[in-house]
Design a protein around this motif. Structure first.
Motif, PDB file in Angstrom:
ATOM      1  N   ARG A 298       0.877  -1.169   0.000  1.00  0.00           N
ATOM      2  CA  ARG A 298       0.000   0.000   0.000  1.00  0.00           C
ATOM      3  C   ARG A 298       0.915   1.220   0.000  1.00  0.00           C
ATOM      4  O   ARG A 298       1.074   1.921   0.997  1.00  0.00           O
ATOM      5  CB  ARG A 298      -0.915  -0.029   1.225  1.00  0.00           C
ATOM      6  CG  ARG A 298      -1.954  -1.128   1.184  1.00  0.00           C
ATOM      7  CD  ARG A 298      -2.652  -1.314   2.512  1.00  0.00           C
ATOM      8  NE  ARG A 298      -3.166  -0.062   3.061  1.00  0.00           N
ATOM      9  CZ  ARG A 298      -3.690   0.048   4.277  1.00  0.00           C
ATOM     10  NH1 ARG A 298      -3.765  -1.014   5.060  1.00  0.00           N
ATOM     11  NH2 ARG A 298      -4.133   1.211   4.712  1.00  0.00           N
ATOM     12  N   ASP A 300       0.944   4.222  -1.481  1.00  0.00           N
ATOM     13  CA  ASP A 300       0.454   5.583  -1.267  1.00  0.00           C
ATOM     14  C   ASP A 300       0.270   5.862   0.217  1.00  0.00           C
ATOM     15  O   ASP A 300       0.631   6.942   0.710  1.00  0.00           O
ATOM     16  CB  ASP A 300      -0.857   5.787  -2.027  1.00  0.00           C
ATOM     17  CG  ASP A 300      -0.638   5.905  -3.521  1.00  0.00           C
ATOM     18  OD1 ASP A 300      -0.439   7.041  -4.000  1.00  0.00           O
ATOM     19  OD2 ASP A 300      -0.632   4.867  -4.200  1.00  0.00           O
ATOM     20  N   ASP A 301      -0.294   4.898   0.940  1.00  0.00           N
ATOM     21  CA  ASP A 301      -0.446   5.052   2.381  1.00  0.00           C
ATOM     22  C   ASP A 301       0.915   5.111   3.067  1.00  0.00           C
ATOM     23  O   ASP A 301       1.109   5.882   4.015  1.00  0.00           O
ATOM     24  CB  ASP A 301      -1.256   3.889   2.956  1.00  0.00           C
ATOM     25  CG  ASP A 301      -2.718   3.929   2.529  1.00  0.00           C
ATOM     26  OD1 ASP A 301      -3.203   5.028   2.206  1.00  0.00           O
ATOM     27  OD2 ASP A 301      -3.366   2.876   2.513  1.00  0.00           O
ATOM     28  N   ALA A 304       2.503   8.527   2.518  1.00  0.00           N
ATOM     29  CA  ALA A 304       1.847   9.554   3.338  1.00  0.00           C
ATOM     30  C   ALA A 304       2.433   9.564   4.749  1.00  0.00           C
ATOM     31  O   ALA A 304       2.639  10.631   5.356  1.00  0.00           O
ATOM     32  CB  ALA A 304       0.342   9.288   3.386  1.00  0.00           C
ATOM     33  N   ARG A 397       5.464  12.055  -4.257  1.00  0.00           N
ATOM     34  CA  ARG A 397       4.351  12.158  -3.302  1.00  0.00           C
ATOM     35  C   ARG A 397       3.491  13.368  -3.604  1.00  0.00           C
ATOM     36  O   ARG A 397       2.257  13.315  -3.547  1.00  0.00           O
ATOM     37  CB  ARG A 397       4.906  12.222  -1.876  1.00  0.00           C
ATOM     38  CG  ARG A 397       3.833  12.451  -0.812  1.00  0.00           C
ATOM     39  CD  ARG A 397       3.670  13.921  -0.456  1.00  0.00           C
ATOM     40  NE  ARG A 397       2.491  14.157   0.375  1.00  0.00           N
ATOM     41  CZ  ARG A 397       1.994  15.358   0.629  1.00  0.00           C
ATOM     42  NH1 ARG A 397       2.565  16.436   0.104  1.00  0.00           N
ATOM     43  NH2 ARG A 397       0.928  15.492   1.389  1.00  0.00           N
ATOM     44  N   SER A 400       1.115  12.633  -6.319  1.00  0.00           N
ATOM     45  CA  SER A 400       0.417  11.355  -6.217  1.00  0.00           C
ATOM     46  C   SER A 400      -1.070  11.576  -5.985  1.00  0.00           C
ATOM     47  O   SER A 400      -1.530  12.688  -5.687  1.00  0.00           O
ATOM     48  CB  SER A 400       0.994  10.519  -5.071  1.00  0.00           C
ATOM     49  OG  SER A 400       0.655  11.091  -3.819  1.00  0.00           O
ATOM     50  N   ILE A 401      -1.821  10.478  -6.061  1.00  0.00           N
ATOM     51  CA  ILE A 401      -3.276  10.579  -6.003  1.00  0.00           C
ATOM     52  C   ILE A 401      -3.777  10.981  -4.615  1.00  0.00           C
ATOM     53  O   ILE A 401      -4.870  11.531  -4.473  1.00  0.00           O
ATOM     54  CB  ILE A 401      -3.908   9.242  -6.455  1.00  0.00           C
ATOM     55  CG1 ILE A 401      -5.388   9.428  -6.805  1.00  0.00           C
ATOM     56  CG2 ILE A 401      -3.704   8.148  -5.403  1.00  0.00           C
ATOM     57  CD1 ILE A 401      -5.979   8.261  -7.555  1.00  0.00           C
ATOM     58  N   LEU A 402      -2.988  10.725  -3.568  1.00  0.00           N
ATOM     59  CA  LEU A 402      -3.389  11.119  -2.222  1.00  0.00           C
ATOM     60  C   LEU A 402      -2.872  12.504  -1.833  1.00  0.00           C
ATOM     61  O   LEU A 402      -3.087  12.956  -0.715  1.00  0.00           O
ATOM     62  CB  LEU A 402      -2.899  10.096  -1.192  1.00  0.00           C
ATOM     63  CG  LEU A 402      -3.559   8.716  -1.250  1.00  0.00           C
ATOM     64  CD1 LEU A 402      -3.084   7.840  -0.089  1.00  0.00           C
ATOM     65  CD2 LEU A 402      -5.080   8.821  -1.220  1.00  0.00           C
ATOM     66  N   ALA A 403      -2.192  13.170  -2.754  1.00  0.00           N
ATOM     67  CA  ALA A 403      -1.713  14.526  -2.489  1.00  0.00           C
ATOM     68  C   ALA A 403      -2.379  15.491  -3.469  1.00  0.00           C
ATOM     69  O   ALA A 403      -3.519  15.882  -3.272  1.00  0.00           O
ATOM     70  CB  ALA A 403      -0.195  14.575  -2.583  1.00  0.00           C
ATOM     71  N   TYR A 406      -2.673  12.512  -9.674  1.00  0.00           N
ATOM     72  CA  TYR A 406      -3.585  11.444 -10.092  1.00  0.00           C
ATOM     73  C   TYR A 406      -2.897  10.090 -10.259  1.00  0.00           C
ATOM     74  O   TYR A 406      -3.546   9.121 -10.619  1.00  0.00           O
ATOM     75  CB  TYR A 406      -4.266  11.833 -11.409  1.00  0.00           C
ATOM     76  CG  TYR A 406      -4.975  13.165 -11.333  1.00  0.00           C
ATOM     77  CD1 TYR A 406      -6.242  13.270 -10.778  1.00  0.00           C
ATOM     78  CD2 TYR A 406      -4.346  14.322 -11.775  1.00  0.00           C
ATOM     79  CE1 TYR A 406      -6.880  14.495 -10.682  1.00  0.00           C
ATOM     80  CE2 TYR A 406      -4.976  15.556 -11.684  1.00  0.00           C
ATOM     81  CZ  TYR A 406      -6.243  15.631 -11.135  1.00  0.00           C
ATOM     82  OH  TYR A 406      -6.872  16.844 -11.023  1.00  0.00           O
ATOM     83  N   PRO A 408      -0.725   6.788  -8.812  1.00  0.00           N
ATOM     84  CA  PRO A 408      -0.358   6.075  -7.583  1.00  0.00           C
ATOM     85  C   PRO A 408       1.152   5.988  -7.438  1.00  0.00           C
ATOM     86  O   PRO A 408       1.901   6.072  -8.410  1.00  0.00           O
ATOM     87  CB  PRO A 408      -0.980   4.690  -7.779  1.00  0.00           C
ATOM     88  CG  PRO A 408      -1.019   4.511  -9.264  1.00  0.00           C
ATOM     89  CD  PRO A 408      -1.283   5.872  -9.835  1.00  0.00           C
TER      90      PRO A 408
END
Length: 446
Positions: A298, A300-301, A304, A397, A400-403, A406, A408
């Motif tokens: 995981r 992306d997690d 983060a 990062r 990335s999709i969590l920042a 788009y 991963p």
């Protein structure tokens, strides 16, 4: 008259139909039968219209227990002398049938019986091996009288049905093994849910108590893994009171490590739960969590958490240092201007609001301040790739999709950032080898 629960019988078929006939005629009689046969033993079923009365299906009809098409199914074992192939065939064909049978009744009243009397020894072993994971009872047709001076087959009319619950389920071993497998994959929530849903069904009080303690242990790790530090500490206190029961399912080395570890873990969790600001304990916890997310792929997690660790590392360093103008600790979230070195204050005043009495530092500014204070962490930061706009490992990062983007995070990007973060953390004596890891819970051998 009360209706008995619907029964599915799974039975291995050998050269003699008599034991199977007795098994099917026993109470409760199965509503559906799955016959596991070799090519040769299938002939004993008597499926053909002109089959003799001594074969299985005609004999059942003569006994007032006919089985029509649809009430039974025949599955062929490809090689009844090959254990691996037999396990594969049973797992492939029968386990899905068990699952379908179970889901037919939401009340859970559809039961499963497994009879491994007939067939080759390999077929019997294979069925018992696969069925150990099923919620079922085991059935075996023995006898009170055998030929060949007690060493031969059971003599007709002297059969005895022997039944028992699945021993691995009765003793909780299979449940514990499944939960520990989930823990090894860092899926503590699933393990906790599994133990919570099924531990209470155990009939033996000592097994139920041991499974409950194992559930609490897994729950403590689940809380910790979710940054619920206070709850994790409270749950570890519960585990400590009953930890001896864990030896029923865990190897003694794991029990000893838990016994030795709980006091230190509780103290770490106390520090984490009571701290209002960033600490080096929080940095290590974030890095430990990031490694677990990386193990799960995981990424992306994981990234983060690495980003937050870089930020918290500077905040913890500032909080631990004393300003040259004050004996009070520096809070990177709200810094009075008079706490800053004059050259830094003059440079930052130009971009600050005129009425702004305090300054809130972003990640890069925190490291600028550390560097201006002559702190080794600030020096290490500006000697690393973090200070290079082109090579900064935080760039992936940021998009990335969590920042803010788009895409991963890839495994390569995660590994690159992980290396950079631990190189930076070495300025505070923290390395990948020194970061706390949850203990491996090893299963006790049977």
């Amino acid at each position: 008259m009360l209706r008995t629960m619907p029964v599915l019988l799974v039975v291995t078929v050998g050269g003699s139909p008599r034991p199977i006939i007795e098994s099917i005629l026993a109470t409760p009689r199965p509503d559906r039968v799955l016959f596991l046969c070799s090519t040769q033993s299938r002939e004993t079923l008597g499926e053909r219209p002109n089959a003799g009365p001594e074969t299985l299906l005609p004999a059942l009809s003569a006994a007032g227990c006919p089985y029509a098409c649809g009430q039974y199914e025949v599955y062929l074992i490809g090689d009844p002398q090959d254990l691996t192939a037999s396990v594969r065939d049973i797992e492939h064909h029968i386990t899905p049938e068990i699952a379908r049978w179970r889901t037919r009744d939401l009340a859970g009243t559809y039961t499963v019986a497994v009879d491994f009397t007939g067939g080759t020894k390999v077929m019997s072993v294979a069925l018992a091996y696969v069925a150990r994971r099923w919620d079922c009872t085991f059935r075996y047709v023995g006898g009170t009288l055998r030929s060949k001076e007690g060493l031969g087959p059971v003599i007709d009319q002297h059969e005895t049905i022997l039944q028992s619950v699945n021993p691995l389920e009765a003793l909780g071993y299979q449940l514990a093994e499944d939960a520990l497998t989930l823990c090894a994959e860092m899926d503590f929530r699933a393990a906790e849910r599994l133990l919570g849903e099924t531990a209470s069904r155990q009939r033996r009080p000592e097994v139920q108590r041991a499974l409950q303690t194992l559930r609490q242990l897994v729950q403590a790790f689940s809380h910790w893994d979710s940054f619920r530090h206070k709850e994790a500490r409270t749950t570890f206190d519960q585990v400590e009171k009953n930890q001896n029961g864990l030896s029923l399912f865990l190897a003694q080395s794991s029990v000893d490590r838990i016994h030795a570890g709980i006091p230190g873990w509780s103290e770490t969790l106390r520090v984490l739960s009571e701290s209002a600001n960033s600490t080096f304990a929080l940095v290590e916890d974030l890095l430990s969590n990031a490694l677990r997310r990386g193990k799960e792929r995981r990424f992306d997690d994981a990234v983060a958490r690495l980003y937050r660790a870089v930020e918290a590392l500077a905040q913890a360093a500032l909080a631990a240092r004393q300003s040259i103008h004050s004996t009070e600790r520096i809070d990177s979230g709200l810094i009075p201007w008079d706490r800053l070195p004059s050259d830094v204050a003059q440079r930052w005043r130009a971009s600050a609001s005129r009425n702004q009495d305090t300054l809130q530092l972003a990640l890069l500014d925190s490291y600028h301040l550390l560097n201006a204070l002559g702190d080794p962490l600030g020096t290490a930061f500006f000697k690393s790739d973090f200070a290079d706009p082109k090579r900064n490992p935080l760039k992936p990062r940021n998009v990335s999709i969590l920042a803010h983007g788009y895409k991963p995070i890839s495994d390569v990007q995660f590994e690159s950032l992980k290396r950079a973060v631990f190189q930076l953390a070495q300025a505070e004596g923290c390395s990948e080898d020194s970061v706390f890891r949850f203990p491996v819970l090893e299963r006790r051998g049977l």
